[in-house]
Design a protein around this motif. Structure first.
Motif, PDB file in Angstrom:
ATOM      1  N   ASN A 299     -89.714  10.579 -10.736  1.00 24.87           N
ATOM      2  CA  ASN A 299     -88.992  11.690 -11.331  1.00 24.87           C
ATOM      3  C   ASN A 299     -87.500  11.412 -11.496  1.00 24.87           C
ATOM      4  OD1 ASN A 299     -89.676  14.060 -12.436  1.00 24.87           O
ATOM      5  ND2 ASN A 299     -89.045  15.309 -10.682  1.00 24.87           N
ATOM      6  N   GLN A 300     -87.126  10.162 -11.518  1.00 27.92           N
ATOM      7  CA  GLN A 300     -85.702   9.851 -11.575  1.00 27.92           C
ATOM      8  C   GLN A 300     -85.241   9.494 -12.981  1.00 27.92           C
ATOM      9  OE1 GLN A 300     -83.832  10.423  -8.876  1.00 27.92           O
ATOM     10  NE2 GLN A 300     -85.775  11.086  -8.012  1.00 27.92           N
TER      11      GLN A 300
ATOM     12  N   TYR B  33     -81.495   5.576  -4.657  1.00 31.22           N
ATOM     13  CA  TYR B  33     -80.775   6.587  -5.419  1.00 31.22           C
ATOM     14  C   TYR B  33     -80.519   7.838  -4.591  1.00 31.22           C
ATOM     15  CZ  TYR B  33     -85.626   8.032  -5.964  1.00 31.22           C
ATOM     16  OH  TYR B  33     -86.927   8.376  -5.712  1.00 31.22           O
ATOM     17  N   CYS B  34     -80.811   7.790  -3.299  1.00 34.16           N
ATOM     18  CA  CYS B  34     -80.608   8.966  -2.458  1.00 34.16           C
ATOM     19  C   CYS B  34     -79.163   9.452  -2.580  1.00 34.16           C
ATOM     20  CB  CYS B  34     -80.871   8.630  -0.991  1.00 34.16           C
ATOM     21  SG  CYS B  34     -82.597   8.471  -0.619  1.00 34.16           S
ATOM     22  N   THR B  35     -79.016  10.771  -2.545  1.00 28.58           N
ATOM     23  CA  THR B  35     -77.656  11.294  -2.612  1.00 28.58           C
ATOM     24  C   THR B  35     -76.896  11.000  -1.323  1.00 28.58           C
ATOM     25  OG1 THR B  35     -78.692  13.389  -2.073  1.00 28.58           O
ATOM     26  CG2 THR B  35     -77.937  13.112  -4.314  1.00 28.58           C
ATOM     27  N   GLU B  36     -77.604  11.001  -0.216  1.00 25.22           N
ATOM     28  CA  GLU B  36     -76.961  10.622   1.037  1.00 25.22           C
ATOM     29  C   GLU B  36     -77.871   9.637   1.733  1.00 25.22           C
ATOM     30  OE1 GLU B  36     -75.709  13.737   3.758  1.00 25.22           O
ATOM     31  OE2 GLU B  36     -75.055  14.903   2.020  1.00 25.22           O
TER      32      GLU B  36
ATOM     33  N   ARG C   6     -80.527  -0.105 -11.829  1.00 31.83           N
ATOM     34  CA  ARG C   6     -79.779   0.805 -10.971  1.00 31.83           C
ATOM     35  C   ARG C   6     -78.697   1.548 -11.762  1.00 31.83           C
ATOM     36  NH1 ARG C   6     -75.108   0.880  -9.939  1.00 31.83           N
ATOM     37  NH2 ARG C   6     -75.231   1.650  -7.825  1.00 31.83           N
TER      38      ARG C   6
ATOM     39  N   PHE D 134     -71.132   9.423   6.267  1.00 34.40           N
ATOM     40  CA  PHE D 134     -70.306  10.011   7.311  1.00 34.40           C
ATOM     41  C   PHE D 134     -70.984   9.970   8.670  1.00 34.40           C
ATOM     42  CE2 PHE D 134     -67.216  12.730   4.755  1.00 34.40           C
ATOM     43  CZ  PHE D 134     -66.132  12.025   5.246  1.00 34.40           C
ATOM     44  N   LYS D 135     -72.225  10.430   8.677  1.00 35.64           N
ATOM     45  CA  LYS D 135     -72.891  10.580   9.967  1.00 35.64           C
ATOM     46  C   LYS D 135     -74.344  10.178   9.861  1.00 35.64           C
ATOM     47  CE  LYS D 135     -72.933  13.974  13.075  1.00 35.64           C
ATOM     48  NZ  LYS D 135     -73.071  15.393  13.341  1.00 35.64           N
TER      49      LYS D 135
ATOM     50  N   ARG E 194     -76.943  -0.953  -2.531  1.00 35.74           N
ATOM     51  CA  ARG E 194     -76.284  -0.520  -3.753  1.00 35.74           C
ATOM     52  C   ARG E 194     -76.818  -1.216  -4.995  1.00 35.74           C
ATOM     53  NH1 ARG E 194     -74.181   4.157  -2.497  1.00 35.74           N
ATOM     54  NH2 ARG E 194     -72.547   4.025  -0.946  1.00 35.74           N
TER      55      ARG E 194
ATOM     56  N   SER F 271     -79.594   7.469   4.368  1.00 38.12           N
ATOM     57  CA  SER F 271     -79.767   7.799   5.783  1.00 38.12           C
ATOM     58  C   SER F 271     -79.223   6.711   6.695  1.00 38.12           C
ATOM     59  CB  SER F 271     -81.238   8.046   6.093  1.00 38.12           C
ATOM     60  OG  SER F 271     -81.945   6.849   5.969  1.00 38.12           O
TER      61      SER F 271
END
Lengths: 271, 634, 141, 274, 337
Positions: free
Chosen positions: D89-90, D182-185, D60, D191-192, D176, D187
């Motif tokens: 592709n990471q 590795y998602c940027t946000e 990670r 925040f939401k 974590r 789900s």
């Protein structure tokens, strides 16, 4: 109000005015509390969220006003509101501008963009009680002329004796005034620099350069105040979000004196 | 603050006895998101909608009948920001016996839609997409030419892309056409020259499409024009060059049977009628240059690239014929007198290598001729699995041509099923064949053997009698099946269209959209999407032209709601790519991108993205989740 | 006390939702506890949404989709089919009856099929009993 | 000191000195237990350790060093994770120097508030059949036998998953520590988040874990990072293993075994209904 | 002195009677871990534990709790009701001390956190001294243990001949009075053993880690980038340290929609999260992980002391033990203490 300090009081929106393309000034009333210029309140859009906003109306007004720029979910919801809608407010919170210090002194207000909102109640308050204070000068800058807030009030302010200096980063249309950042017009007001109280608010970068420039120009460090911005959830020093270096922006601020700002750690301090 | 107005329709009071409207509105009014509730008696009536005097920014829930009936009415009459439809008639009132049940279902459905409407974003109406009112037709066979002519005659410019030096395609090579035995080139020739003359048609011979960008209404097509070494502007077709040219080459038009010079004109009726050089054979002696009075020849000519901006593309590249070498039992290429039906067409043609006399390679006339059907079709094996459509009729036509030339000839047709289904085929072809004494043998011959005298022996089992026999003939004609042309897969990939299991271009829908491909604005006609005869190819050319014209006339293009990748979120993991059935998602650097011309808005991608980095209108999981929670809440 | 009735969420694709409308049009009757959510295509339904629906109180979730046509390569509902299968495996693993999530092939003229299938599924779900995930998650050990 | 450890330090020193890599990610020992360390200077290599407490997957951390050439100590499962991440592709294979260490399994961590003190081999290690990374630049063989103490095997069906989920704090340690998150946000946080609340609502823990399972299906390499980080020890690896089984049964796909095999499209071929 | 004693048998009676009169929350073993929960049957209480996996702060600051419910149609806002009283038995001194720190923060004037105050007022906190601290423990540093903490009403200390019970607050005294027959005045021998025990355990812990906590204020000024950057590299940004910490009190609010009302919840937040200080405008004073980690340590060790005259760490060692990446607050203490 109930037991818990976190519960807002429902009030109705009286008026909504489009201030700039991305900013609206909402008027709510009747005001649920008295306040000192520079204080803020927590505004709740029920079902959406709560956020801190500087009160921008004069303390003598029967209503409360907030100038709100469309940013996140709460501000977007307020922008979508119409008169008659119910929102929640609680406050007033924080330390306002040092009115006591200002007695009989010259006062310079330096604002940038939406950052003029907390300065407006101060300005209006000073004008209402002009006999108690010295000369009043305002330096106000925005990115473009259309982003200058309260433009329709400028004439009245000047009539009532305010020295108003405007500047924009980028001119547009029939703009004939100064073009440049707000520090370029700071030398224009002719005030008793050593004694003048300076109040400033704007984006952190602006505050940083304004403070530097003010000291350079000979304003006294202990007379310079700035209002800072921070993420807040409670407004009363409990939630921990605005805790910086032993101080809470919500309780010990948002207005800080120059030397206090210097002491704030990296993160909240504009330096 | 977003709140919604609920319009409850009683459907002319007929729903009142099925649904308790008082209870529904009382329950709904508890929902803080509801601004007001209006009960009306017919939302489908224009007057009703007008009398409601709705604000422009209203978010409306229309609880009435099927949205299929109501959608058009409401969307035309109100300028509401968001309209959600709830079918309380067909889905509540009419399926529930119990009024209580119907009412509570209505409340649940409405609460769901209220949640949804509040979180919906008003659709972004584009100003209408630009349409370039010029078309491209790829392939100048009968389908392509017919199509180009029809579009051009409607007043639109057409670029006709042809890979050969002349348009015409297979039909130009045929001697006669079935069932009427008309002269093929006599029918097609005038069409070709009409296309050549039409000022709306730009024929670009020797060219191929190498790249396509853009979308319906606005394609940018990259065309590679191969050099002919003769400037078509200058060449007047005098033929002096060919006279002096010392090199011969086999002529493709005559199926390599009749050699021509290295500088040549493809055929007499060629359009454009210009000479070209086949660089494979040219020895660059320069003799042609020396005799050309117009200095039209440039041996240093290089390929040119053109970028054409067109609004629609019709693919009519035709197809190839099966390679009979793949069926070794027929010894094509090995035995001189086993020929293909295309070779037969040229031999029997008056302008062909033998001047129309059916001669064998050794110069002897062919008196006994056998036709073998279904070579490379209708069997598992090297060819395509399905019927090639044209060859029963073609072989019968060819058999009759033999008898026309030589009354004493004996013709045998080895068939599997005789498929004479077209207009006039039964009468003009089959019956006359029988009358003419043509022998039909139901068999797929197992082998062709060669007898010492050069004759051929067809080994077969008559599947009607079950008898195994051998038949000695002078010549065997193989009726070849179609196969997708060699470059079709490459072209399809360039255009973004899909191919079917056989390798032919796949239609958007075989019945509802038979001439459309999965790329909007790219149409298909002729044998490149499956075996067809001349008539059907021509019909499809015209039909595709109609589609192009109707696109050009429609004013603006409405694309379906397509998926959009949010660049800031996309990690480029590629999990959306294999689930896209339309291959509409491509890599773009570290991220992915949706090709909007390919996307059909099915949403398979948005539900495969772990972080909702692809959005499709209001079909995000947030809206769906809210709708569900509104429905299920107690 | 009112007898417990299952709550069923049905995600209906554009085509099958006209099938659902047709069921009403042709006078078929089916239990009222099936709540439809109209979606453009069944493939848009994220498996996570199905899980969410179960958590929110649905006792079963249906996905109605167009049956993939033979020979036709393009069939987004085939993705739905695979996802449902994966999801059923997952539910089974964590101890939720896999019958609570199903896919149904409903064309736009199969209103009757819808009505019949739904009636059957409601019955079967009634036999399974309430799922009550909320209650079970809040339960104290 | 074990001989793999000596070999590891020698190799790391060599790689850093020759500037083959900019840094080596490995494990070091500390008062707080074995933990990740980031060695930039050849002089620091003596910190490196290799023992059955090296459980947290270091993969990670790789995404934090995209521009750098990184040497990484990788167990079999970690190597599989790298394989999958390259396919997704990471990661860029040429920027990673894989120091494959033969792994005989790791210990289950003994955590605060535990009533057990006996060290046991982690359950997911028992199922493991890939003890050496499928891709590697250097192989360090183990000199030890497989860990002795094993946990008796349990069936997935034996577990009451709902009560396991109930214990969850949604601290996000599983997310974590996972090489694949590795998602940027994410789900299911932020925040939401759309399907769960920002604040932890116990009724949503079911949804939370099932969504995470859906996202891990067919990718999880069963490295156990989630499970060993989990303060309440939810055996998440077992759950993800079941979904991996679904992929294996339907498509013959096992994640992370080689770079060539593409992840299967989520469709059934005609007539291959489950 | 308000020192009493109770025998092991009487303790059992005490707990049983306590559970009949009050809601009793006490430690027990479940699935291999010790934790606190409401217990109907006091027999399952297990006092042979080092500490519970999670701190009992959730009984005072739930992970998620209702702030208000607003009914727009009825035009009124409803607040959660008063909480019923409960007894928290067996809390370790460190965790009890955390409560006293929280009192300083959340009940400092002019505003008091109403729900916390309410719960705190309704809770009787009975601590159980640590005689065998864990390897991770360092309560000696902040003087929050191991024998006596700061926030408890009663402190129970095991000795060879039963438990020494110290009443720390008037409420503690009233509990003793309520169950008077079970308690005896502690005799001199026991008290002697008690003080021996205190110095013995403390000595043992001081040998492991001895830090002058008053010097920690320096971190604010002296904390270089390097140390935090090194650990930030390691940090995986889970919120485990904050969630496990007995006095991480920062909260986040969330507004939701219910069928007939608008509601606001509040619940645990973590300063390790990149969203903690990010404003809607996108402005974020703490962008890097190192900044956030530095804040976490500074907040606990210098910022809370500056603002509230207490330390933000009680040395329970949960964050040290649970951190998947092995980040260790004791390293900070050693470096700047």
């Amino acid at each position: 109000m109930g037991l818990s300090p976190y519960v807002p009081k429902p009030v109705k929106i009286v008026r909504i005015k489009e201030e700039t393309p991305d900013t609206k000034t909402i008027t709510i009333g009747p005001k649920p509390f008295d306040f000192i210029p520079g204080q803020f309140a927590m505004v709740t859009v029920y079902g959406v969220g709560e956020a801190p906003f500087s009160i921008c109306s004069t303390p003598s007004d029967n209503n409360l006003q907030f100038s709100i720029r469309k940013m996140g979910s709460v501000t977007t919801a307020i922008h979508e509101a119409s008169p008659g809608d119910e929102i929640g407010v609680r406050g007033p919170y924080g330390r306002g501008w040092p009115l006591g210090e200002m007695r009989k002194r010259d006062i310079l207000l330096v604002g940038g963009g939406i950052g003029f909102a907390p300065l407006r109640p101060l300005l209006l308050h000073l004008l209402e009680n002009s006999n108690k204070y010295g000369r009043i000068a305002v330096c106000y800058g925005a990115r473009s002329p259309s982003l200058l807030m309260y433009r329709d009030e400028f004439g009245e302010w000047m009539e009532r004796g305010v020295e108003l200096y405007l500047t924009v980063d980028v001119g547009e249309g029939d703009w004939k005034g100064n073009v440049g950042v707000v520090t370029t017009i700071l030398d224009k007001p002719n005030l008793n620099k050593a004694e003048t109280i300076v109040c400033t608010c704007g984006p952190p970068v602006m505050i940083k350069f304004v403070l530097k420039k003010l000291v350079e120009l000979g304003y006294s460090e202990e007379n310079i105040y700035a209002s800072l911005e921070s993420k807040m959830r409670c407004g009363i020093g409990k939630c921990g979000h605005c805790h910086f270096g032993g101080k809470h922006v919500c309780v010990d601020g948002p207005v800080f004196r120059y030397d206090e700002i210097m002491e704030l750690p990296r993160g909240i301090s504009p330096f | 603050m977003r709140r919604v107005t609920v319009l409850l329709c009683t459907c002319g009071s007929t729903l009142l006895e099925k649904i308790d409207f008082n209870k529904v509105s009382k329950e709904l009014y508890k929902n803080p998101l509801v601004k007001k509730i209006e009960i009306v008696d017919g939302l489908c009536k224009a007057n009703t909608v007008k009398s409601l005097s709705l604000d422009a920014n209203e978010r409306i829930i229309a609880a009435a009948c099927s949205s299929r009936l109501l959608e058009a009415v409401l969307k035309n009459l109100s300028n509401a920001k968001v309209i959600e439809f709830v079918n309380i008639r067909e889905q509540c009132a009419w399926v529930c016996d119990d009024k209580e049940d119907a009412s509570s279902k209505t409340i649940r459905l409405l609460n769901g839609s209220i949640n949804r409407a509040v979180r919906s974003n008003p659709p972004q109406y584009s100003d209408g997409l630009k349409i370039v009112r010029e078309a491209m037709v790829i392939g100048g066979g009968i389908a392509g030419v017919r199509c180009a002519l029809d579009i051009a005659n409607a007043g639109y410019r057409v670029y006709l892309i042809e890979k050969e030096p002349s348009i015409g395609g297979i039909m130009a090579q045929l001697d006669k056409t079935f069932p009427t035995l008309d002269c093929s080139i006599c029918i097609e020739g005038p069409l070709l020259s009409e296309a050549g003359r039409n000022k709306n048609i730009t024929i670009i011979p020797n060219s191929e499409v190498v790249g396509v960008k853009g979308r319906v209404g606005d394609f940018r097509v990259l065309v590679k024009v191969n050099p002919t070494y003769v400037d078509p502007e200058k060449c007047n077709g005098c033929g002096e060059c060919a006279n002096v040219c010392p090199v011969y080459q086999p002529n493709k038009y005559d199926v390599d049977l009749k050699p021509v010079k290295a500088i040549y004109c493809p055929f007499a009726q060629a359009v454009p009628l210009k000479y070209v050089i086949n660089k494979e054979y040219c020895i660059e002696c320069g003799l042609c240059m020396s005799v050309c009075t117009r200095a039209a020849i440039n041996l240093e000519d290089k390929p040119k690239m053109l970028e054409l901006n067109v609004g629609a593309i019709v693919v009519a590249v035709g197809s190839d014929l099966f390679d009979p070498r793949l069926k070794p039992e027929y010894h094509y290429g090995e035995y001189d007198n086993v020929i293909t039906n295309m070779e037969f067409e040229r031999i029997i043609c008056a302008s062909g290598p033998t001047g129309g006399v059916l001669l064998r390679k050794d110069g002897k006339p062919a008196k006994r001729v056998a036709f073998i059907q279904c070579v490379g079709s209708r069997e598992s094996g090297p060819g395509i699995g399905e019927c090639s459509y044209y060859c029963c009729a073609a072989s019968m036509k060819e058999a009759r041509l033999i008898l026309e030339h030589d009354k004493d000839a004996k013709v045998f047709i080895f068939y599997n099923e005789l498929r004479a289904f077209g207009k006039g085929w039964e009468d003009l072809l089959y019956r006359r064949c029988l009358e003419d004494g043509i022998v039909f043998i139901r068999s797929r011959p197992s082998e062709i053997k060669r007898s010492p005298n050069g004759n051929l022996i067809v080994v077969y089992e008559d599947t009607l009698t079950g008898k195994r026999s051998e038949l000695e003939v002078d010549m065997v004609v193989l009726a070849l099946g179609f196969k997708p042309s060699e470059n079709l897969a490459k072209l399809a990939a360039t255009l973004g269209v899909s191919v079917d299991d056989q390798g032919f271009i796949e239609e958007a829908h075989s019945k509802a959209k038979p001439l459309e491909t999965r790329v909007r604005g790219i149409y298909v006609a002729g044998t490149c999407h499956g075996p067809r005869d001349i008539v059907e190819s021509a019909v499809e050319g015209s039909a595709a032209a109609a589609l192009v014209i109707s696109l050009f006339r429609s004013g603006n293009v409405k694309l379906p709601e397509t998926a959009v990748v949010l660049e800031s979120k996309c990690t480029g993991c590629g999990r959306c790519m294999p689930v896209c059935q339309y291959d509409a998602i491509v890599r773009d650097g570290e991220k992915v991108r949706v090709l909007e011309s390919l996307c059909n808005g099915c949403g398979a991608c948005i539900s495969s993205c772990p972080q909702e980095a692809i959005v499709l209108g209001d079909w995000g999981i947030e809206q769906l989740a809210l709708q569900i929670s509104g429905m299920l809440g107690d | 006390m009112v007898a417990w009735k299952p709550k069923i969420i049905a995600f209906t694709c554009w085509c099958s939702s006209s099938g659902v409308d047709q069921a009403g049009f042709e006078g078929f009757k089916y239990p009222a506890n099936v709540l439809t959510v109209r979606v453009p295509c069944s493939a848009i339904v994220n498996p996570s949404i199905v899980v969410k629906a179960l958590e929110e109180g649905a006792d079963a979730v249906l996905l109605t989709a167009c049956k993939p046509v033979e020979l036709r390569k393009i069939a987004p509902s085939r993705i739905t089919e695979a996802r449902v299968s994966l999801l059923r495996r997952l539910l089974k693993t964590v101890g939720v009856e896999e019958e609570r999530v199903r896919i149904l092939w409903i064309s736009s003229n199969e209103g009757g099929v819808f009505a019949n299938e739904v009636s059957r599924i409601v019955e079967e779900t009634e036999r399974l009993g309430p799922l009550n995930l909320r209650g079970r998650m809040l339960e104290q050990p | 000191m074990s001989s793999p450890e000596i070999e590891l330090r020698k190799l790391a020193r060599n790689l850093l000195e020759r500037k083959v890599v900019d840094l080596v990610i490995g494990y070091e020992d500390s008062e707080a237990g074995v933990r990740p360390c980031f060695i930039k200077e050849p002089g620091e290599v003596e910190k490196l350790v290799w023992n059955p407490d090296c459980r947290l997957s270091l993969v990670r951390y790789l995404r934090g060093f995209k521009e750098k050439k990184v040497g990484i100590v990788a167990k079999g499962c970690d190597g599989r994770a790298i394989v999958e991440l390259i396919k997704e592709n990471q990661l860029d294979r040429k920027n990673i120097f894989i120091i494959a260490v033969e792994c005989n399994g790791v210990y289950k961590p003994v955590k605060y508030g535990s009533s057990k003190t006996r060290r046991q081999m982690a359950e997911y290690c028992e199922k493991c059949e890939v003890r050496v990374s499928p891709i590697k630049d250097y192989l360090i063989k183990s000199d030890e036998k497989a860990l002795e103490e094993k946990i008796p095997k349990g069936d997935v069906e034996d577990l009451d998953w709902l009560s396991l989920f109930r214990k969850c704090l949604r601290c996000m340690a599983c997310v974590r520590s996972c090489p694949f998150c590795y998602c940027t946000e994410c789900s299911i946080e932020g925040f939401k988040p759309a399907l769960v609340h920002r604040l932890v609502d116990p009724v949503e823990l079911f949804t939370f874990h099932l969504i995470r399972a859906i996202h891990m299906a067919g990718r999880c390499v069963e490295c156990g990072a989630c499970e060993s980080s989990c303060p309440v020890e939810i055996p998440l690896t077992r759950l993800y293993h079941e979904l991996n089984e679904w992929f294996r049964e339907n498509y013959g796909y096992v994640p992370g075994l080689n770079l060539e095999q593409a992840p299967p499209p989520l469709v059934f071929k005609e007539g291959e209904k489950p | 002195m308000r020192m009493f004693s109770i025998t092991e048998e009487s303790l059992k009676v005490f707990l049983r009677e306590l559970s009949l009169k009050h809601v009793l929350i006490a430690p027990f073993e479940r699935d291999g871990y010790f934790e606190f929960d409401v217990l109907k049957n006091p027999d399952v209480i297990n006092l042979n534990y080092t500490n519970t996996r999670l701190s009992p702060k959730r009984f005072f600051l739930p992970q998620r709790q209702l702030v208000f419910k607003h009914y727009p149609r009825k035009g009124f806002t409803e607040e959660p009701k008063e909480y019923s009283s409960f007894v928290l038995f067996g809390i370790r001194p460190c965790d009890a001390s955390a409560l006293s720190v929280l009192d300083n923060i959340l009940l400092s004037p002019p505003y008091k956190d109403a729900s916390y105050e309410n719960r705190r007022k309704n809770a009787i906190v009975i601590s159980l001294s640590c005689t065998k601290p864990m390897a991770e423990c360092f309560c000696n540093v902040f003087e929050t243990g191991p024998i006596r903490g700061m926030g408890e009403d009663l402190t129970f200390t095991p000795t060879r001949s039963g438990f020494i019970v110290e009443a720390r607050t008037p409420r503690g005294v009233s509990v003793i009075e309520e169950f008077g027959k079970l308690f005896r005045k502690a005799d001199g021998e026991m008290l002697e053993e008690y003080s021996r025990l205190i110095s013995k355990v403390l000595d043992e812990m001081n040998r492991r880690l001895k830090v002058d906590k008053t010097r920690l204020i320096r971190i604010e000024k002296e904390a270089g980038e390097e140390f935090f950057q090194l650990n930030a590299q390691r940090c995986i940004e889970c919120s485990l340290c904050s969630f496990a910490c007995p006095l991480c009190y920062c909260f986040e609010t969330e507004d939701c929609l219910e069928k007939d009302s608008y509601v606001r919840f509040r619940g645990w937040d973590t300063c390790i999260s990149p969203l903690f200080t990010r404003m809607a405008s996108g402005l974020d004073p703490r962008v890097t992980k190192a900044d956030r980690l530095c804040h976490r340590f500074c907040h606990k060790l210098s910022r809370i002391p500056l603002a509230f005259n207490a330390y933000g760490c009680v040395g329970c060692g949960r964050c040290v033990s649970l951190c998947p990446a092995g980040i260790d607050i004791r390293e900070v203490l050693k470096k700047w203490g």
